[in-house]
Motif scaffolding. Structure first.
Motif, PDB file in Angstrom:
ATOM      1  N   ALA A  17     -12.195  27.741   4.134  1.00 31.19           N
ATOM      2  CA  ALA A  17     -10.889  27.964   3.511  1.00 31.19           C
ATOM      3  C   ALA A  17     -10.122  26.656   3.372  1.00 31.19           C
ATOM      4  N   LEU A  18     -10.163  25.813   4.406  1.00 34.57           N
ATOM      5  CA  LEU A  18      -9.495  24.521   4.322  1.00 34.57           C
ATOM      6  C   LEU A  18     -10.131  23.629   3.253  1.00 34.57           C
ATOM      7  N   PHE A  19     -11.457  23.646   3.167  1.00 33.87           N
ATOM      8  CA  PHE A  19     -12.152  22.860   2.150  1.00 33.87           C
ATOM      9  C   PHE A  19     -11.761  23.323   0.747  1.00 33.87           C
ATOM     10  N   LEU A  20     -11.750  24.631   0.519  1.00 29.69           N
ATOM     11  CA  LEU A  20     -11.386  25.158  -0.798  1.00 29.69           C
ATOM     12  C   LEU A  20      -9.924  24.865  -1.139  1.00 29.69           C
ATOM     13  N   ALA A  21      -9.050  24.953  -0.163  1.00 29.30           N
ATOM     14  CA  ALA A  21      -7.638  24.639  -0.393  1.00 29.30           C
ATOM     15  C   ALA A  21      -7.479  23.159  -0.750  1.00 29.30           C
ATOM     16  N   ASP A  22      -8.210  22.283  -0.051  1.00 32.74           N
ATOM     17  CA  ASP A  22      -8.164  20.857  -0.345  1.00 32.74           C
ATOM     18  C   ASP A  22      -8.650  20.579  -1.758  1.00 32.74           C
ATOM     19  N   ARG A  23      -9.748  21.205  -2.167  1.00 32.49           N
ATOM     20  CA  ARG A  23     -10.282  21.008  -3.517  1.00 32.49           C
ATOM     21  C   ARG A  23      -9.295  21.514  -4.575  1.00 32.49           C
ATOM     22  N   ALA A  24      -8.645  22.642  -4.302  1.00 31.06           N
ATOM     23  CA  ALA A  24      -7.670  23.173  -5.252  1.00 31.06           C
ATOM     24  C   ALA A  24      -6.462  22.231  -5.367  1.00 31.06           C
ATOM     25  N   LEU A  26      -6.474  18.974  -4.776  1.00 32.29           N
ATOM     26  CA  LEU A  26      -6.932  17.777  -5.487  1.00 32.29           C
ATOM     27  C   LEU A  26      -7.002  18.034  -6.992  1.00 32.29           C
ATOM     28  N   TRP A  27      -7.426  19.227  -7.384  1.00 27.51           N
ATOM     29  CA  TRP A  27      -7.491  19.585  -8.794  1.00 27.51           C
ATOM     30  C   TRP A  27      -6.086  19.594  -9.399  1.00 27.51           C
ATOM     31  N   MET A  28      -5.113  20.155  -8.655  1.00 27.80           N
ATOM     32  CA  MET A  28      -3.730  20.183  -9.132  1.00 27.80           C
ATOM     33  C   MET A  28      -3.163  18.769  -9.237  1.00 27.80           C
ATOM     34  N   GLU A  29      -3.545  17.900  -8.288  1.00 25.73           N
ATOM     35  CA  GLU A  29      -3.077  16.516  -8.341  1.00 25.73           C
ATOM     36  C   GLU A  29      -3.669  15.792  -9.550  1.00 25.73           C
ATOM     37  N   TYR A  35       1.514  15.737  -5.813  1.00 25.79           N
ATOM     38  CA  TYR A  35       0.907  14.613  -5.116  1.00 25.79           C
ATOM     39  C   TYR A  35       0.221  15.174  -3.873  1.00 25.79           C
ATOM     40  N   TRP A  36      -1.039  14.829  -3.664  1.00 25.39           N
ATOM     41  CA  TRP A  36      -1.749  15.354  -2.506  1.00 25.39           C
ATOM     42  C   TRP A  36      -2.325  14.227  -1.684  1.00 25.39           C
ATOM     43  N   ARG A  37      -3.532  13.762  -1.969  1.00 19.65           N
ATOM     44  CA  ARG A  37      -4.167  12.736  -1.156  1.00 19.65           C
ATOM     45  C   ARG A  37      -4.418  11.435  -1.905  1.00 19.65           C
TER      46      ARG A  37
END
Length: 99
Positions: A17-24, A26-29, A35-37
């Motif tokens: 879930a954390l991996f998928l949230a991070d990918r989502a 990053l996609w929004m960024e 702004y994310w990472r």
């Protein structure tokens, strides 16, 4: 043994879930929504100074200002001058209300 499976399974689900949230995020960024990472926003007062110094920021600001000016011209309004290249003539129209 049952509790170990639950703990390991829960940790795996949490990690996924954390991996998928991070990918989502990053996609929004990447689309410029947040702004994310990858990109850092400049939060200090000096950010305006840094943006004014860079040539790209100045060019972008100039282009945005030209776009604002262009949009303020009414489409029904004729341009203030006409150029006839064949006859080598430029006709300048007087603004309305001015003699």
């Amino acid at each position: 043994m049952n509790t170990v499976v639950l703990i390991v399974g829960g940790a795996a689900v949490l990690a996924a879930a954390l991996f998928l949230a991070d990918r989502a995020l990053l996609w929004m960024e990447e689309r410029g929504w947040i702004y994310w990472r990858k990109r850092k926003s400049l939060l200090s007062m000096g950010s305006d100074v840094l943006q004014e110094v860079t040539p790209g920021a100045r060019a972008q600001k100039h282009a945005l200002e030209q776009e604002r000016v262009r949009k303020n011209v009414r489409p029904a309004e004729e341009p203030p001058f006409q150029v006839d290249l064949d006859a080598q003539v430029v006709r300048i129209r007087q603004p309305r209300g001015k003699p």
